[in-house]
Design a protein around this motif. Structure first.
Motif, mmCIF file in Angstrom:
data_model
loop_
_atom_site.group_PDB
_atom_site.id
_atom_site.type_symbol
_atom_site.label_atom_id
_atom_site.label_comp_id
_atom_site.label_asym_id
_atom_site.label_seq_id
_atom_site.Cartn_x
_atom_site.Cartn_y
_atom_site.Cartn_z
ATOM 1 N N GLY A 16 0.814 -1.218 0.000
ATOM 2 C CA GLY A 16 0.000 0.000 0.000
ATOM 3 C C GLY A 16 0.843 1.261 0.000
ATOM 4 N N TRP A 17 1.874 1.286 0.860
ATOM 5 C CA TRP A 17 2.759 2.460 0.905
ATOM 6 C C TRP A 17 3.491 2.655 -0.427
ATOM 7 N N LEU A 18 3.943 1.555 -1.005
ATOM 8 C CA LEU A 18 4.651 1.641 -2.288
ATOM 9 C C LEU A 18 3.712 2.075 -3.407
ATOM 10 N N ALA A 19 2.474 1.606 -3.355
ATOM 11 C CA ALA A 19 1.491 2.027 -4.362
ATOM 12 C C ALA A 19 1.206 3.526 -4.248
ATOM 13 N N LEU A 20 1.116 4.017 -3.019
ATOM 14 C CA LEU A 20 0.907 5.450 -2.818
ATOM 15 C C LEU A 20 2.081 6.246 -3.373
ATOM 16 N N THR A 21 3.301 5.775 -3.112
ATOM 17 C CA THR A 21 4.493 6.434 -3.645
ATOM 18 C C THR A 21 4.480 6.419 -5.167
ATOM 19 N N ALA A 22 4.102 5.278 -5.748
ATOM 20 C CA ALA A 22 4.040 5.169 -7.205
ATOM 21 C C ALA A 22 2.967 6.099 -7.781
ATOM 22 N N ALA A 23 1.861 6.268 -7.053
ATOM 23 C CA ALA A 23 0.808 7.179 -7.521
ATOM 24 C C ALA A 23 1.329 8.615 -7.566
ATOM 25 N N ILE A 24 2.060 9.011 -6.529
ATOM 26 C CA ILE A 24 2.644 10.355 -6.500
ATOM 27 C C ILE A 24 3.636 10.529 -7.648
ATOM 28 N N LEU A 25 4.444 9.503 -7.888
ATOM 29 C CA LEU A 25 5.379 9.551 -9.012
ATOM 30 C C LEU A 25 4.633 9.648 -10.348
ATOM 31 N N THR A 26 3.486 8.990 -10.440
ATOM 32 C CA THR A 26 2.702 9.046 -11.674
ATOM 33 C C THR A 26 2.200 10.455 -11.941
ATOM 34 N N ILE A 27 1.780 11.150 -10.892
ATOM 35 C CA ILE A 27 1.392 12.563 -11.053
ATOM 36 C C ILE A 27 2.574 13.357 -11.591
#
Length: 296
Positions: A16-27
């Motif tokens: 979950g934490w890594l997915a959140l980080t990846a979402a921020i990177l996607t932005i």
């Protein structure tokens, strides 16, 4: 987070934490893509998957901008892959989380291929629009993974039906803006608040619908905010709504400023970056509504 506490985290929570980080990177990746487009650097690497025939080209001018975008995309893809790996490792605990994040990994690979096709078709507008669409879908899946992995509370309000309407509405506004850019019609409507006789008919229609839909979306979200307070929606749900309203107000200001200043590059970059944030807020509201329904 301390290393010891990170090691103690359940596998699904790490995902979950890594997915959140990846979402921020996607932005960040979407916004970087806007810089590539606005600076005219889309063909800085005229080939794919190499750049000027090499793994690492001479980093100058447009080539440096475009190659930087590819490196950023690679870092984002790696983060998605790691989050998917953790989710897959914990699939016995949460099979749905594994499916969500493996799906996100599949989408980001599609995104990479579309990026290559964009270059090979010399920046075809339809391919660029598909590229943006997949980016938003990837962001949504990563956010769904973050919500599930971190066990974020769902919200029974505003309900799946209403939240779905707002998500579709927001998606149409964002993608219509992308279509305007892809059709090279960004500068074809210099009038405010709507186009005037300087604009060709197709540009007048596209800009007119985009601006009207965005304005109506703002007022609808303001109304939704009052409705959420009345029905005691969760604090996170209300905060997301207020965030979306604030972002749209800022976005309209950026759009008006861009038109009045003849579309400077930094405002064009900010416009797409802000659009992706608006989508993120509304899509998260929809995901929380889905989770709220499933938990009741």
């Amino acid at each position: 987070m301390a290393m010891t506490s990170w090691r103690a985290e359940p596998t699904t929570r790490k995902a979950g934490w890594l997915a959140l980080t990846a979402a921020i990177l996607t932005i960040g990746l979407i916004t970087y893509g806007a810089w590539v487009r606005a600076s005219g650097s889309g063909l800085g690497c005229p080939d794919w998957p190499l750049c000027e025939g090499s793994l690492v080209p001479t980093l100058e001018g447009d080539t440096a901008v475009e190659f930087g975008h590819r490196v950023f995309a690679g870092i984002t893809m790696l983060m998605v892959a790691v989050s998917a790996w953790f989710a897959w490792s914990g699939r016995a605990t949460d099979a749905l989380l594994a499916k969500i994040l493996v799906g996100a990994l599949g989408l980001i690979f599609v995104q990479a291929v579309l990026g290559g096709i964009t270059v090979l078709t010399e920046l075809n507008g339809d391919v660029r629009l598909a590229h943006l669409t997949i980016a938003l879908a990837t962001l949504t899946l990563l956010t769904a993974g973050a919500i599930r992995g971190l066990d974020v509370q769902g919200s029974p309000y505003p309900g799946v039906r209403i939240a779905s309407v707002f998500a579709v509405w927001t998606g149409i506004v964002v993608l219509l803006g992308g279509s305007i850019v892809g059709s090279n019609l960004s500068a074809a409507c210099p009038g405010l608040p709507l186009c005037d006789d300087r604009s060709p008919l197709d540009a007048a229609w596209m800009h007119g619908i985009h601006r009207t839909a965005a304005t109506l979306l703002l007022f609808a979200l303001i109304g939704l905010g009052f409705w959420l307070r009345k029905h005691r929606g969760t604090m996170f749900s209300i905060a997301l709504n207020h965030t979306a309203v604030l972002l749209i107000v800022l976005q309209i200001g950026i759009g008006v400023s861009a038109i009045s200043q003849s579309l400077p590059m930094y405002l064009r970059i900010m416009h797409l970056g802000m659009a992706s944030l608006i989508w993120w807020a509304v899509a998260t509201q929809w995901l929380l509504a889905l989770k709220g329904r499933s938990s009741h």
